[in-house]
Design an enzyme around this catalytic site. Sequence first.
Site, PDB file in Angstrom:
ATOM      1  N   CYS A  30      22.117  44.883  33.447  1.00  0.00           N
ATOM      2  CA  CYS A  30      23.357  44.730  32.663  1.00  0.00           C
ATOM      3  C   CYS A  30      23.334  43.465  31.802  1.00  0.00           C
ATOM      4  CB  CYS A  30      24.559  44.710  33.589  1.00  0.00           C
ATOM      5  SG  CYS A  30      24.830  46.270  34.449  1.00  0.00           S
ATOM      6  N   SER A  79      30.305  41.244  43.327  1.00  0.00           N
ATOM      7  CA  SER A  79      29.122  41.305  42.484  1.00  0.00           C
ATOM      8  C   SER A  79      28.981  39.976  41.769  1.00  0.00           C
ATOM      9  CB  SER A  79      29.254  42.425  41.455  1.00  0.00           C
ATOM     10  OG  SER A  79      29.773  41.932  40.249  1.00  0.00           O
TER      11      SER A  79
END
Length: 661
Positions: free
Chosen positions: A233, A537
């Site tokens: 990402c 996260s």
Amino acid sequence: MSLDTLLEISDSSIYNIQTNTRGNEGTLPITKEMLLDSPSGHLFGLSQNVGMGWNIKDLLGPQVLILSTQGGIRDHYGNPIALGYHTGHWEVGLLVHAAAEVIRENNGIPFTGYVSDPCDGRSQGTSGMYDSLPYRNDAAIVYRRLIRSLPTREAVIGVATCDKGLPAMMLALAGSKDLPGIIIPGGVSLPPTNGEDAGKVQTIGARFANDEITLKEAAELGCRACATPGGGCQFFGTAASSQVVAEAMGMAITHSALAPSGQSIWLEMARQSAKAVMALKKENIKISDILTDKAIENAMVVHAAFGGSTNLLLHIPAIAHAAGLKVPTVKDWVRVNKKIPRIVSVLPNGPVDHPTVRVFLAGGVPEVMLYLRKLGVLHEDVLTVTGRTLGENLDWWEKSERRMKLKERLLEVDKVDPESVIMSPEIAKERGLTSTVTFPTGNIAPEGSVIKSTSISPDVVDEDGVYRHTGKAKVFTSEQGAIRAIKNGDIEAGDIMVVIGGGPLGTGMEETYQLTSALRHLSYGKYVSLITDARFSGVSTGACIGHVGPEALAGGPIGKLRNGDVIEIVIDRENLVGSVNFIGTRERRLTPEEGARLLAERSTHPDLKPNPRLPDDTRLWAALQSVSGGSWKGSVYDVDRIIEVLEAGKEILAKKRNHKN
């Protein structure tokens, strides 16, 4: 569908079955001594290699095993035939290919194997998240078994990108300490020219439910977010943090972390890595020569300077454990984070949300290390996979054409000054960058907790650098219940959300990103705090306190909180100290000490229980890692400790049986 239709034969030539063939021409390059002294497996391996088409004259070169997380099937043009779980492993086969070609060019024999990995983004808010963290240990075990199952390998390369696959690969290599080895990071994807990154786009449901975007906007943003087919990402989450840590430990070559997936510089990094591992083999430099206590500390220092994911508090200790090194404690993390300034401006920490590819162009890990070198906080004498010391690598980087050219590219294409992405400690302080993590304690978290304090919005921090929030608790016994409350409008500014039962015993220590990202991107989210025994996260944002210990299902005080309880949170972002305390109810305020006594007298929340969908595999993982020291020691398997506990249990059970008889 009938069997006749299902099993219908469309081509009668399928019956032309061959039952034997001539075999390969030539002879194996074996000697009398090999026949007398070699294990049969080594000899049969040569037969297998020829059977797979390897040239007989090249059979005796050094064997190098390339392991990767590759997932999905692509055609020669890169089009999907079968999808992978995520972009992070979709293109890594190209890195494997590039590395293998270099090994062949150097008269080596490349082998490859795959253990794919899940996507934390895909499993957010689902029961798939219950397998996320346990997967890491399982994959590392399989990788190590694959390494040992090729007894003739002389070196190993690990190719991985994302949240659990890359930590698993590092664990595997750390545990293969007698081999030369190297990590090839899988790189990052690009952000869309107009749109949102893959972190923010995961909040389209919460924002739509709160009337902050339209259906059309949600659909368009979601379509564009993963703008390139490969790479981790675009934000500095666990995937990016793990790549940076691999390089900071010396396990990956200089300036390999965060390369843009699919591009020439990314493939060149794979070729350079293959050359490096062949040189390591020649010079007899092993993983144990590179992974040392000093290397682990360098990784912690660089993690702090980048503002890395709190998940690395689980992974770095696990890597140290696998390598047989000193395992960092909370005290070590506090010490490092107190002395190391954050000097990188990157998604999601800011203050300017630069995507990870800009961090790469601005100089990445070695550029950050140049600033840290001036502070005298690095161990420059450690050996790295380049075959040179860290200090020598930094000397090269400082004068390299690569450094100059990439900075020029960033300025030319994105009109971004590289020194606004990676900056000196002095400039970082002027721009309000604060240190990465704080470890609050208190009567709710007597064993500790963690908060990515750098992510708390400056708007809600007092002038003295302290975040203070006193509010009433809204308690949820599942993440699903908590996100439902956000979407239904049941959470408002000033609330303190408490999510319990999310630790290892409850959900496998699930990641609660859909909650933290929603609070990050909703207009009122910065005025809401979150406390949980689950984890976050790398995009944990706002006042989100996780890893609370003991977890609720282990009898932790967090599991005794109720709706309406008054909680006080104090986080000093400058001095990196904090507290999270239950201080009474609506009717009666208490001191933290009085609150601790009241919590001790309370029963656990009546709705608290392990998630009924928790897999047996994860229940076993939770039990094994618990007796091995739990999440604060990296959720590892301490085999000696596990055996000790099992033997003690067997003795107790035997005594019970004898007593009954």
